[in-house]
Scaffold this active site. Structure first.
Site, PDB file in Angstrom:
ATOM      1  N   CYS A 298      43.543 -48.824 -96.999  1.00  0.00           N
ATOM      2  CA  CYS A 298      42.287 -49.592 -96.396  1.00  0.00           C
ATOM      3  C   CYS A 298      41.282 -48.754 -96.637  1.00  0.00           C
ATOM      4  CB  CYS A 298      42.832 -50.259 -95.253  1.00  0.00           C
ATOM      5  SG  CYS A 298      43.125 -48.835 -93.956  1.00  0.00           S
TER       6      CYS A 298
ATOM      7  N   ASN B 179      41.369 -45.814 -93.217  1.00  0.00           N
ATOM      8  CA  ASN B 179      42.679 -45.185 -92.930  1.00  0.00           C
ATOM      9  C   ASN B 179      42.667 -44.739 -91.464  1.00  0.00           C
ATOM     10  OD1 ASN B 179      44.626 -42.325 -93.803  1.00  0.00           O
ATOM     11  ND2 ASN B 179      45.375 -44.324 -93.571  1.00  0.00           N
TER      12      ASN B 179
ATOM     13  N   CYS C 297      42.677 -47.956 -89.152  1.00  0.00           N
ATOM     14  CA  CYS C 297      43.143 -49.200 -88.611  1.00  0.00           C
ATOM     15  C   CYS C 297      44.198 -50.024 -89.097  1.00  0.00           C
ATOM     16  CB  CYS C 297      41.891 -50.258 -88.461  1.00  0.00           C
ATOM     17  SG  CYS C 297      40.532 -49.867 -87.703  1.00  0.00           S
ATOM     18  N   ARG C 298      44.230 -50.616 -90.327  1.00  0.00           N
ATOM     19  CA  ARG C 298      45.271 -51.083 -91.067  1.00  0.00           C
ATOM     20  C   ARG C 298      46.376 -50.420 -91.719  1.00  0.00           C
ATOM     21  NH1 ARG C 298      41.189 -54.530 -94.362  1.00  0.00           N
ATOM     22  NH2 ARG C 298      40.308 -52.693 -94.217  1.00  0.00           N
ATOM     23  N   SER C 299      46.113 -49.456 -92.586  1.00  0.00           N
ATOM     24  CA  SER C 299      46.931 -48.606 -93.491  1.00  0.00           C
ATOM     25  C   SER C 299      47.709 -47.687 -92.553  1.00  0.00           C
ATOM     26  CB  SER C 299      46.477 -47.905 -94.620  1.00  0.00           C
ATOM     27  OG  SER C 299      45.242 -47.163 -94.094  1.00  0.00           O
TER      28      SER C 299
ATOM     29  N   ASP D 134      40.116 -56.853 -91.631  1.00  0.00           N
ATOM     30  CA  ASP D 134      39.517 -55.894 -91.288  1.00  0.00           C
ATOM     31  C   ASP D 134      39.202 -55.835 -89.829  1.00  0.00           C
ATOM     32  OD1 ASP D 134      38.028 -53.503 -90.381  1.00  0.00           O
ATOM     33  OD2 ASP D 134      36.803 -53.512 -92.316  1.00  0.00           O
TER      34      ASP D 134
HETATM   35  P1  4NP Z   1      40.595 -49.940 -91.706  1.00  0.00           P
HETATM   36  O1  4NP Z   1      39.436 -50.428 -90.581  1.00  0.00           O
HETATM   37  O2  4NP Z   1      39.746 -49.947 -93.309  1.00  0.00           O
HETATM   38  O3  4NP Z   1      41.514 -50.785 -91.567  1.00  0.00           O
HETATM   39  O4  4NP Z   1      40.975 -48.575 -91.440  1.00  0.00           O
HETATM   40  C1  4NP Z   1      38.091 -49.826 -90.740  1.00  0.00           C
HETATM   41  C2  4NP Z   1      37.588 -48.568 -90.004  1.00  0.00           C
HETATM   42  C3  4NP Z   1      36.481 -48.041 -90.130  1.00  0.00           C
HETATM   43  C4  4NP Z   1      35.415 -48.764 -90.747  1.00  0.00           C
HETATM   44  C5  4NP Z   1      35.630 -50.027 -91.488  1.00  0.00           C
HETATM   45  C6  4NP Z   1      36.912 -50.390 -91.465  1.00  0.00           C
HETATM   46  N1  4NP Z   1      34.054 -48.125 -90.887  1.00  0.00           N
HETATM   47  O5  4NP Z   1      33.316 -48.908 -91.272  1.00  0.00           O
HETATM   48  O6  4NP Z   1      33.846 -46.906 -90.293  1.00  0.00           O
END
Ligand code: 4NP
Length: 153
Positions: free
Chosen positions: A7, A10, A12-14, A124
């Site tokens: 994602c 790295n 939240c989702r992955s 997201d």
């Molecule tokens: P992820 O979520 O891609 O599922 O880990 C996010 C984590 C951090 C951010 C965006 C999405 N950020 O903008 O810092």
């Protein structure tokens, strides 16, 4: 089978996708390798987001061993499947690894394997505290489909 979940951050989702798949392959006694990474290194070295840790724990899965990392060029050789959580991740991965629709079967959208969410993105949840439950359920369905399709590998 070696699978990399990817994602943006790295955190939240992955990490959830990694945890859910690891749990499933342990239950099925499959000899697969699983890891996760981000297209960005914004959170490199960090624990998964507390909200991901919590929803995983509520479902009996521990993801606190994980630490965020950015994708590296060797990931393309080291994994058989590289699964993107959304269309932006997919596009970023193809750019990063220098692949396109004609020369790559390895980089795929995770919802391709879902019976319920094909064609959709895993949203997201970073700015949506209520989004984690939905993300978890979507990933569960994708991973069930992935395990069935790839069961004989
Ligand atoms: P992820 O979520 O891609 O599922 O880990 C996010 C984590 C951090 C951010 C965006 C999405 N950020 O903008 O810092």
């Amino acid at each position: 089978m070696r699978i990399l979940m990817v994602c943006l951050g790295n955190i939240c989702r992955s990490p959830l996708a990694e945890g859910i798949l690891l749990n499933a392959i342990r239950n099925k006694k499959l000899n697969w390798t699983v890891d996760s990474a981000g297209t960005s290194g914004w959170h490199a070295g960090e624990y998964p987001d507390q909200r991901s840790i919590r929803i995983a724990a509520q479902n009996g899965i521990d993801i606190t061993y994980q630490r965020s990392r950015k994708i590296v060029p060797e990931d393309f050789e080291n994994f058989d499947l590289i699964l993107a959580m959304d269309k932006q991740n997919l596009s970023d991965l193809k750019t990063y690894f220098g692949t396109n629709e004609n020369n790559d079967e390895k980089i795929r959208h995770i919802t391709e394997f879902s019976t319920l969410h094909s064609g959709k993105d895993i949203p997201d949840p970073y700015y949506d505290d209520n989004g984690f439950e939905k993300v978890y359920r979507m990933l569960e369905n994708c991973i069930n489909g992935l395990i069935e399709i790839a069961d004989d590998h």
